[in-house]
Design a protein around this motif. Structure first.
Motif, PDB file in Angstrom:
ATOM      1  N   UNK A 181      84.225  -2.853 -27.975  1.00  0.00           N
ATOM      2  CA  UNK A 181      83.966  -3.106 -29.782  1.00  0.00           C
ATOM      3  C   UNK A 181      82.927  -1.680 -30.269  1.00  0.00           C
ATOM      4  N   UNK A 182      82.235  -0.758 -29.032  1.00  0.00           N
ATOM      5  CA  UNK A 182      81.331  -0.102 -29.051  1.00  0.00           C
ATOM      6  C   UNK A 182      82.429   1.648 -29.363  1.00  0.00           C
ATOM      7  N   UNK A 183      83.613   1.427 -28.813  1.00  0.00           N
ATOM      8  CA  UNK A 183      84.383   1.987 -28.504  1.00  0.00           C
ATOM      9  C   UNK A 183      84.827   2.236 -29.807  1.00  0.00           C
ATOM     10  N   UNK A 184      85.263   1.465 -30.843  1.00  0.00           N
ATOM     11  CA  UNK A 184      85.771   1.016 -32.145  1.00  0.00           C
ATOM     12  C   UNK A 184      84.914   1.597 -33.123  1.00  0.00           C
ATOM     13  N   UNK A 185      83.331   1.766 -32.667  1.00  0.00           N
ATOM     14  CA  UNK A 185      81.972   2.763 -34.183  1.00  0.00           C
ATOM     15  C   UNK A 185      82.350   4.141 -33.629  1.00  0.00           C
ATOM     16  N   UNK A 186      82.137   4.155 -32.924  1.00  0.00           N
ATOM     17  CA  UNK A 186      81.881   5.704 -32.373  1.00  0.00           C
ATOM     18  C   UNK A 186      83.108   6.036 -31.643  1.00  0.00           C
ATOM     19  N   UNK A 187      82.880   7.456 -31.672  1.00  0.00           N
ATOM     20  CA  UNK A 187      84.190   8.673 -30.901  1.00  0.00           C
ATOM     21  C   UNK A 187      83.363   9.371 -29.432  1.00  0.00           C
ATOM     22  N   UNK A 188      81.874   8.976 -29.571  1.00  0.00           N
ATOM     23  CA  UNK A 188      81.011  10.117 -28.806  1.00  0.00           C
ATOM     24  C   UNK A 188      80.991   9.126 -27.676  1.00  0.00           C
ATOM     25  N   UNK A 189      80.979   9.633 -27.061  1.00  0.00           N
ATOM     26  CA  UNK A 189      81.410   8.397 -25.439  1.00  0.00           C
ATOM     27  C   UNK A 189      79.359   8.478 -25.064  1.00  0.00           C
ATOM     28  N   UNK A 190      78.625   9.082 -25.516  1.00  0.00           N
ATOM     29  CA  UNK A 190      77.160   9.176 -24.808  1.00  0.00           C
ATOM     30  C   UNK A 190      76.983   8.364 -26.102  1.00  0.00           C
ATOM     31  N   UNK A 191      77.077   8.125 -26.560  1.00  0.00           N
ATOM     32  CA  UNK A 191      76.682   7.005 -28.382  1.00  0.00           C
ATOM     33  C   UNK A 191      77.476   6.228 -27.782  1.00  0.00           C
ATOM     34  N   UNK A 192      78.190   5.738 -27.052  1.00  0.00           N
ATOM     35  CA  UNK A 192      78.912   4.734 -26.774  1.00  0.00           C
ATOM     36  C   UNK A 192      78.197   4.062 -25.670  1.00  0.00           C
ATOM     37  N   UNK A 193      78.292   4.866 -24.947  1.00  0.00           N
ATOM     38  CA  UNK A 193      77.293   4.567 -23.496  1.00  0.00           C
ATOM     39  C   UNK A 193      76.232   4.226 -23.993  1.00  0.00           C
ATOM     40  N   UNK A 194      75.051   4.802 -24.716  1.00  0.00           N
ATOM     41  CA  UNK A 194      73.832   3.777 -24.709  1.00  0.00           C
ATOM     42  C   UNK A 194      73.634   2.717 -26.065  1.00  0.00           C
ATOM     43  N   UNK A 195      74.893   2.393 -27.115  1.00  0.00           N
ATOM     44  CA  UNK A 195      74.805   1.470 -26.813  1.00  0.00           C
ATOM     45  C   UNK A 195      75.017   0.346 -26.647  1.00  0.00           C
ATOM     46  N   UNK A 196      76.202   0.107 -25.696  1.00  0.00           N
ATOM     47  CA  UNK A 196      76.649  -0.402 -24.751  1.00  0.00           C
ATOM     48  C   UNK A 196      75.298  -0.836 -23.734  1.00  0.00           C
ATOM     49  N   UNK A 197      74.414   0.081 -23.259  1.00  0.00           N
ATOM     50  CA  UNK A 197      73.285  -0.419 -21.876  1.00  0.00           C
ATOM     51  C   UNK A 197      72.673  -1.216 -22.723  1.00  0.00           C
ATOM     52  N   UNK A 198      72.282  -0.526 -23.646  1.00  0.00           N
ATOM     53  CA  UNK A 198      71.272  -1.143 -24.906  1.00  0.00           C
ATOM     54  C   UNK A 198      71.095  -3.326 -25.947  1.00  0.00           C
ATOM     55  N   UNK A 199      72.940  -3.041 -26.186  1.00  0.00           N
ATOM     56  CA  UNK A 199      73.152  -4.489 -26.057  1.00  0.00           C
ATOM     57  C   UNK A 199      73.152  -5.076 -25.021  1.00  0.00           C
ATOM     58  N   UNK A 200      73.924  -4.880 -24.160  1.00  0.00           N
ATOM     59  CA  UNK A 200      74.337  -5.467 -22.918  1.00  0.00           C
ATOM     60  C   UNK A 200      72.757  -5.921 -22.196  1.00  0.00           C
ATOM     61  N   UNK A 201      72.284  -5.598 -21.877  1.00  0.00           N
ATOM     62  CA  UNK A 201      70.711  -5.169 -21.633  1.00  0.00           C
ATOM     63  C   UNK A 201      70.367  -6.229 -22.975  1.00  0.00           C
ATOM     64  N   UNK A 202      70.358  -6.040 -23.557  1.00  0.00           N
ATOM     65  CA  UNK A 202      69.600  -7.426 -24.701  1.00  0.00           C
ATOM     66  C   UNK A 202      70.308  -8.973 -24.740  1.00  0.00           C
ATOM     67  N   UNK A 203      71.690  -8.715 -24.331  1.00  0.00           N
ATOM     68  CA  UNK A 203      72.280 -10.167 -24.434  1.00  0.00           C
ATOM     69  C   UNK A 203      72.345 -10.777 -23.309  1.00  0.00           C
TER      70      UNK A 203
END
Length: 188
Positions: free
Chosen positions: A157-179
């Motif tokens: 999902x986050x790979x489709x939102x932004x091209x920045x690997x740093x932003x993807x990792x940050x979004x992914x970590x936060x969302x996974x922790x919340x989920x």
């Protein structure tokens, strides 16, 4: 357009407006020293400030911040809905010897529905279906498999939102922790 592209465009417009306003201010100082009419310089300042205000309004109307990363508002609501349903689907299954509740089964179906209706890749749909099968049809679901499926879904999902690997990792970590965080124990 990706959220990052639109954000760059709005920041460019904001910078251009600020530059025009500063140039108008410089022109105002110059015209005051030369004792010329101040109206043209004031017009330039007002135009620059107007552009800055418009860019600021666009920023507020189009974007929200999730995990410190600017995303489009519709994506923000998709992310929060997805992670909330992921969290709800895992709520009772994370406790030992606890059957999956009907609300948790419904939440896992909601995750599959959201993945199917947000134009996600076929692999995400398959992982959502696997997680749903675990939570809906198994008496004791494999929580590790469900969490792994959710991790892959979020990464896609986050790979489709932004091209920045740093932003993807940050979004992914936060969302996974919340989920996947354990539900809070009820207070007595």
């Amino acid at each position: 357009m990706l959220a990052s592209t639109e954000a760059i465009l709005i920041e460019t417009i904001f910078g251009l407006g600020a530059l025009i306003a500063v140039a108008g201010l410089g022109g105002l100082i110059w015209t005051k020293r030369r004792q010329h009419a101040l109206r043209p310089a004031m017009t330039v300042i007002l135009c620059g400030v107007g552009i800055v205000v418009i860019a600021s309004l666009l920023n507020v109307l189009l974007f929200k911040t999730y995990a410190g990363v600017r995303v489009k508002k519709n994506q923000y609501y998709e992310i929060t809905s997805l992670t909330t349903n992921m969290h709800a689907s895992l709520a009772s299954s994370q406790a030992p010897n606890q059957p999956v509740s009907p609300q948790d089964k419904k939440a896992s179906k909601n995750v599959t529905y959201l993945i199917a209706h947000t134009n996600q890749p076929a692999s995400s749909k398959r992982w959502a279906q696997r997680a749903q099968t675990q939570l809906v049809s198994k008496k004791t679901p494999d929580v590790t498999l469900v969490k792994h499926a959710y991790k892959i879904i979020l990464k896609n999902y986050f790979s489709g939102i932004t091209d920045s690997a740093k932003a993807q990792a940050k979004l992914n970590a936060h969302a996974y922790q919340h989920a996947t965080q354990r539900p809070a124990k009820p207070t007595k």
